[in-house]
Design a protein around this motif. Structure first.
Motif, mmCIF file in Angstrom:
data_model
loop_
_atom_site.group_PDB
_atom_site.id
_atom_site.type_symbol
_atom_site.label_atom_id
_atom_site.label_comp_id
_atom_site.label_asym_id
_atom_site.label_seq_id
_atom_site.Cartn_x
_atom_site.Cartn_y
_atom_site.Cartn_z
ATOM 1 N N ASP A 145 0.870 -1.171 0.000
ATOM 2 C CA ASP A 145 0.000 0.000 0.000
ATOM 3 C C ASP A 145 0.910 1.225 0.000
ATOM 4 O OD1 ASP A 145 -2.097 1.748 0.204
ATOM 5 O OD2 ASP A 145 -2.395 1.435 2.359
ATOM 6 N N ALA A 146 0.966 1.905 -1.147
ATOM 7 C CA ALA A 146 1.878 3.038 -1.290
ATOM 8 C C ALA A 146 1.215 4.372 -0.979
ATOM 9 C CB ALA A 146 2.462 3.075 -2.702
ATOM 10 N N GLY A 147 -0.080 4.370 -0.783
ATOM 11 C CA GLY A 147 -0.802 5.600 -0.486
ATOM 12 C C GLY A 147 -2.283 5.332 -0.572
ATOM 13 N N PRO A 148 -3.099 6.354 -0.394
ATOM 14 C CA PRO A 148 -4.551 6.155 -0.464
ATOM 15 C C PRO A 148 -4.974 5.673 -1.854
ATOM 16 C CG PRO A 148 -4.021 8.310 0.440
ATOM 17 C CD PRO A 148 -2.753 7.719 -0.034
ATOM 18 N N GLY A 149 -5.483 4.462 -1.932
ATOM 19 C CA GLY A 149 -5.966 3.907 -3.192
ATOM 20 C C GLY A 149 -4.886 3.387 -4.110
ATOM 21 N N VAL A 150 -3.637 3.323 -3.657
ATOM 22 C CA VAL A 150 -2.539 2.857 -4.502
ATOM 23 C C VAL A 150 -2.007 1.543 -3.928
ATOM 24 C CG1 VAL A 150 -0.278 3.378 -5.464
ATOM 25 C CG2 VAL A 150 -1.903 5.223 -5.086
ATOM 26 N N GLU A 151 -2.279 0.452 -4.619
ATOM 27 C CA GLU A 151 -1.777 -0.852 -4.216
ATOM 28 C C GLU A 151 -0.884 -1.385 -5.318
ATOM 29 O OE1 GLU A 151 -5.146 -3.259 -3.367
ATOM 30 O OE2 GLU A 151 -5.613 -2.187 -1.508
ATOM 31 N N LEU A 152 0.307 -1.839 -4.943
ATOM 32 C CA LEU A 152 1.293 -2.309 -5.910
ATOM 33 C C LEU A 152 1.700 -3.734 -5.582
ATOM 34 C CD1 LEU A 152 3.463 0.898 -5.749
ATOM 35 C CD2 LEU A 152 1.875 0.314 -7.560
ATOM 36 N N LEU A 153 1.873 -4.545 -6.600
ATOM 37 C CA LEU A 153 2.296 -5.925 -6.425
ATOM 38 C C LEU A 153 3.781 -6.027 -6.768
ATOM 39 C CD1 LEU A 153 1.268 -8.778 -5.764
ATOM 40 C CD2 LEU A 153 0.952 -9.112 -8.218
ATOM 41 N N PHE A 154 4.584 -6.469 -5.816
ATOM 42 C CA PHE A 154 6.030 -6.583 -5.996
ATOM 43 C C PHE A 154 6.454 -8.018 -5.747
ATOM 44 C CE2 PHE A 154 6.089 -2.035 -5.625
ATOM 45 C CZ PHE A 154 7.241 -1.631 -6.255
ATOM 46 N N ALA A 155 7.560 -8.415 -6.360
ATOM 47 C CA ALA A 155 8.196 -9.682 -6.025
ATOM 48 C C ALA A 155 8.866 -9.526 -4.662
ATOM 49 C CB ALA A 155 9.224 -10.049 -7.088
#
Length: 167
Positions: A64-74
């Motif tokens: 969760d990088a911020g409000p409404g920002v979800e990132l998928l990482f290895a």
């Protein structure tokens, strides 16, 4: 073969063994750090992005990088798992005050010297070696003639004009 001939090879093989051993140890520590991630933990990616772990899977991490920002990482892209205090200090600017009653160290040494500004203003003015002259004394001295300076500038202008001499 003699022992003297084999000694450099033995030293080289020993050095290679020690280097690979330390590299494996660092890789194992990094893998343990990534496996200990839990949802809600602050992390820094290898690209320098700070985020909070939302979900941990086998090979991936949802951040969760911020409000409404979800990132998928290895998982391998996670550079560091941060403590709560460190994450809050970096991301939110919140300083955790462990020693609230401790003395505050000033950034400069001006507060360490005990001089009063009023004491400094009471002293005589500092003599810089140049004495003030009265108007009468300056009038008696001969003035510098400005004509030689004007003549020099005229000569330079003629030379740079590119007159007949340059052609």
């Amino acid at each position: 073969m003699s022992l003297v001939t084999l000694l450099p090879f033995i030293v080289l093989i020993g050095a290679m063994f020690l280097m690979t051993r330390s590299a494996k140890k660092k890789q194992q520590q990094a893998a343990n750090m990534r496996n200990e991630m839990q949802p809600g933990t602050g992390v820094r990616t290898i690209g320098g992005m700070y985020a909070t772990v939302k979900e941990v899977n086998d090979d991936t991490v949802l951040l969760d990088a911020g409000p409404g920002v979800e990132l998928l990482f290895a998982k391998n892209a996670i550079g560091a798992v941060l403590s709560d205090d460190e994450y809050n200090r970096i991301v939110h600017g919140i300083e955790h005050d462990l020693k609230s009653d401790a003395d505050i160290v000033p950034d400069d040494a001006s507060s360490l010297t005990e001089t009063d500004a009023s004491a400094a203003s009471d002293d005589k003015s500092v003599d810089l070696g140049k004495k003030a002259e009265s108007a009468d004394e300056t009038a008696d001295e001969p003035t510098v003639d400005a004509a030689p300076a004007e003549a020099k500038s005229d000569e330079q202008a003629k030379k740079s004009d590119g007159g007949s001499e340059a052609k």
